[in-house]
Design a protein around this motif. Sequence first.
Motif, PDB file in Angstrom:
ATOM      1  N   VAL A 145       1.672  10.171  -4.638  1.00  0.00           N
ATOM      2  CA  VAL A 145       1.098  10.750  -3.424  1.00  0.00           C
ATOM      3  C   VAL A 145       2.200  11.441  -2.625  1.00  0.00           C
ATOM      4  O   VAL A 145       3.325  10.944  -2.536  1.00  0.00           O
ATOM      5  CB  VAL A 145       0.417   9.656  -2.574  1.00  0.00           C
ATOM      6  N   GLY A 146       1.905  12.585  -2.071  1.00  0.00           N
ATOM      7  CA  GLY A 146       2.886  13.367  -1.324  1.00  0.00           C
ATOM      8  C   GLY A 146       3.419  12.651  -0.096  1.00  0.00           C
ATOM      9  O   GLY A 146       2.753  11.787   0.486  1.00  0.00           O
ATOM     10  N   ARG A 147       4.628  13.041   0.309  1.00  0.00           N
ATOM     11  CA  ARG A 147       5.269  12.419   1.467  1.00  0.00           C
ATOM     12  C   ARG A 147       4.477  12.664   2.753  1.00  0.00           C
ATOM     13  O   ARG A 147       4.380  11.779   3.603  1.00  0.00           O
ATOM     14  CB  ARG A 147       6.682  12.974   1.623  1.00  0.00           C
ATOM     15  N   GLY A 148       3.907  13.850   2.872  1.00  0.00           N
ATOM     16  CA  GLY A 148       3.118  14.164   4.066  1.00  0.00           C
ATOM     17  C   GLY A 148       1.926  13.239   4.216  1.00  0.00           C
ATOM     18  O   GLY A 148       1.617  12.779   5.319  1.00  0.00           O
ATOM     19  N   HIS A 149       1.246  12.949   3.086  1.00  0.00           N
ATOM     20  CA  HIS A 149       0.092  12.045   3.142  1.00  0.00           C
ATOM     21  C   HIS A 149       0.539  10.643   3.534  1.00  0.00           C
ATOM     22  O   HIS A 149      -0.125   9.979   4.339  1.00  0.00           O
ATOM     23  CB  HIS A 149      -0.597  12.008   1.773  1.00  0.00           C
ATOM     24  N   ILE A 150       1.657  10.196   2.979  1.00  0.00           N
ATOM     25  CA  ILE A 150       2.146   8.841   3.287  1.00  0.00           C
ATOM     26  C   ILE A 150       2.489   8.723   4.773  1.00  0.00           C
ATOM     27  O   ILE A 150       2.120   7.741   5.432  1.00  0.00           O
ATOM     28  CB  ILE A 150       3.376   8.509   2.422  1.00  0.00           C
ATOM     29  N   PHE A 206       0.811  -1.214   0.000  1.00  0.00           N
ATOM     30  CA  PHE A 206       0.000   0.000   0.000  1.00  0.00           C
ATOM     31  C   PHE A 206       0.847   1.268   0.000  1.00  0.00           C
ATOM     32  O   PHE A 206       0.448   2.297  -0.542  1.00  0.00           O
ATOM     33  CB  PHE A 206      -0.987   0.001   1.185  1.00  0.00           C
ATOM     34  N   ILE A 207       2.066   1.196   0.561  1.00  0.00           N
ATOM     35  CA  ILE A 207       2.970   2.348   0.516  1.00  0.00           C
ATOM     36  C   ILE A 207       3.591   2.470  -0.871  1.00  0.00           C
ATOM     37  O   ILE A 207       3.726   3.585  -1.409  1.00  0.00           O
ATOM     38  CB  ILE A 207       4.065   2.227   1.590  1.00  0.00           C
ATOM     39  N   GLN A 208       3.954   1.339  -1.451  1.00  0.00           N
ATOM     40  CA  GLN A 208       4.527   1.365  -2.798  1.00  0.00           C
ATOM     41  C   GLN A 208       3.530   1.901  -3.815  1.00  0.00           C
ATOM     42  O   GLN A 208       3.891   2.648  -4.735  1.00  0.00           O
ATOM     43  CB  GLN A 208       4.995  -0.047  -3.196  1.00  0.00           C
ATOM     44  N   ILE A 209       2.265   1.536  -3.655  1.00  0.00           N
ATOM     45  CA  ILE A 209       1.223   2.046  -4.551  1.00  0.00           C
ATOM     46  C   ILE A 209       1.101   3.563  -4.417  1.00  0.00           C
ATOM     47  O   ILE A 209       0.949   4.288  -5.408  1.00  0.00           O
ATOM     48  CB  ILE A 209      -0.129   1.359  -4.244  1.00  0.00           C
ATOM     49  N   CYS A 210       1.154   4.065  -3.182  1.00  0.00           N
ATOM     50  CA  CYS A 210       1.096   5.521  -2.950  1.00  0.00           C
ATOM     51  C   CYS A 210       2.246   6.235  -3.657  1.00  0.00           C
ATOM     52  O   CYS A 210       2.064   7.308  -4.256  1.00  0.00           O
ATOM     53  CB  CYS A 210       1.138   5.824  -1.461  1.00  0.00           C
ATOM     54  N   LYS A 211       3.448   5.637  -3.598  1.00  0.00           N
ATOM     55  CA  LYS A 211       4.611   6.253  -4.247  1.00  0.00           C
ATOM     56  C   LYS A 211       4.451   6.254  -5.760  1.00  0.00           C
ATOM     57  O   LYS A 211       4.773   7.244  -6.432  1.00  0.00           O
ATOM     58  CB  LYS A 211       5.887   5.509  -3.845  1.00  0.00           C
ATOM     59  N   VAL A 212       3.964   5.154  -6.322  1.00  0.00           N
ATOM     60  CA  VAL A 212       3.760   5.060  -7.772  1.00  0.00           C
ATOM     61  C   VAL A 212       2.727   6.085  -8.229  1.00  0.00           C
ATOM     62  O   VAL A 212       2.851   6.696  -9.305  1.00  0.00           O
ATOM     63  CB  VAL A 212       3.325   3.629  -8.164  1.00  0.00           C
ATOM     64  N   MET A 213       1.698   6.291  -7.416  1.00  0.00           N
ATOM     65  CA  MET A 213       0.643   7.242  -7.759  1.00  0.00           C
ATOM     66  C   MET A 213       1.068   8.694  -7.547  1.00  0.00           C
ATOM     67  O   MET A 213       0.310   9.627  -7.860  1.00  0.00           O
ATOM     68  CB  MET A 213      -0.607   6.951  -6.931  1.00  0.00           C
TER      69      MET A 213
END
Length: 297
Positions: A194-199, A185-192
């Motif tokens: 998504v900002g570091r703050g949201h992660i 789920f973190i890797q998907i956020c990075k691919v999309m």
Amino acid sequence: MKPLKAAGTFFVGLWKSFGTFCAMIYSNKKAFAGAIILLVFVFLALFGRLIFPYDDTTSFADMYQQPSWEHWLGTDGMGRDLFDMIIYGTRDVMTIAFLTALITVGIGVIVGMAAGYAGGWTDKIIGMVTNVFMSLPTFPILLILSMFITIKDNFTLAVILSVFSWPGLARAVRSQIISLKERDFIQICKVMGVGRGHIVFSELMPNIMSFIAINFIGSMKNAITASVGMMTLGLALFEPTNWGGIIVSARNSGAFAIPAAQLSIVAPVVTIMIFQIGAILFSNGLDEAFNPRLRKN
């Protein structure tokens, strides 16, 4: 209207999360029992001085009286009511414990998340600093400090206690973050994109909140015993109603050798033990409630 709607959604979600949290505590016997004990101490810290007013008038004619309806736990070497002293001192003790836990957890979580998420040189530098603090000999340093300074306020005492407490938590949080950031789920956020703050705040933080809560309670538990020790060393300003202060007063008045005076030592020690038991039950119960592997067992 949109900001209001977003705020309303946030508070509704927060209330639901709180309800789920309370339900999980209620379903776990250890957590529930520990929560009751801790809530009693919190209640006494907030309202104990109003319900049980403390009279600091000394009367050597009343010294070391045995428990009675007038003095539930007897009196100390200066004729003061032990029960009222313990209740009155609960606010200071809980304040020190809360501030220490807040500072310890704050530093530990920030440092651990920074090291675990950033990695590379950031992780190495933070790791070296953490190792330095972990290698500090706590007792000798406190013993030397007690020869030169006396801490006069609860916040400074909490800061000094936190200095020696945060490194272990920082390491543990770092390990948690390193494990989490490799998950899908973190890797998907990075691919999309998504900002570091949201992660960090929306994906990683919720997954370690139970771990943070457990360590917060543990830090409070450790802070109480450490503050008693620092008062015994003379590093902290002597407060006659502080649980540690009561023990120090009993020691200085020779209560260890007087059978009639031993309750002035036993009473604060038992109070500390009850708080410790409550903290241990609550933290262990939280671990069982939030840890799927323990919950299955």
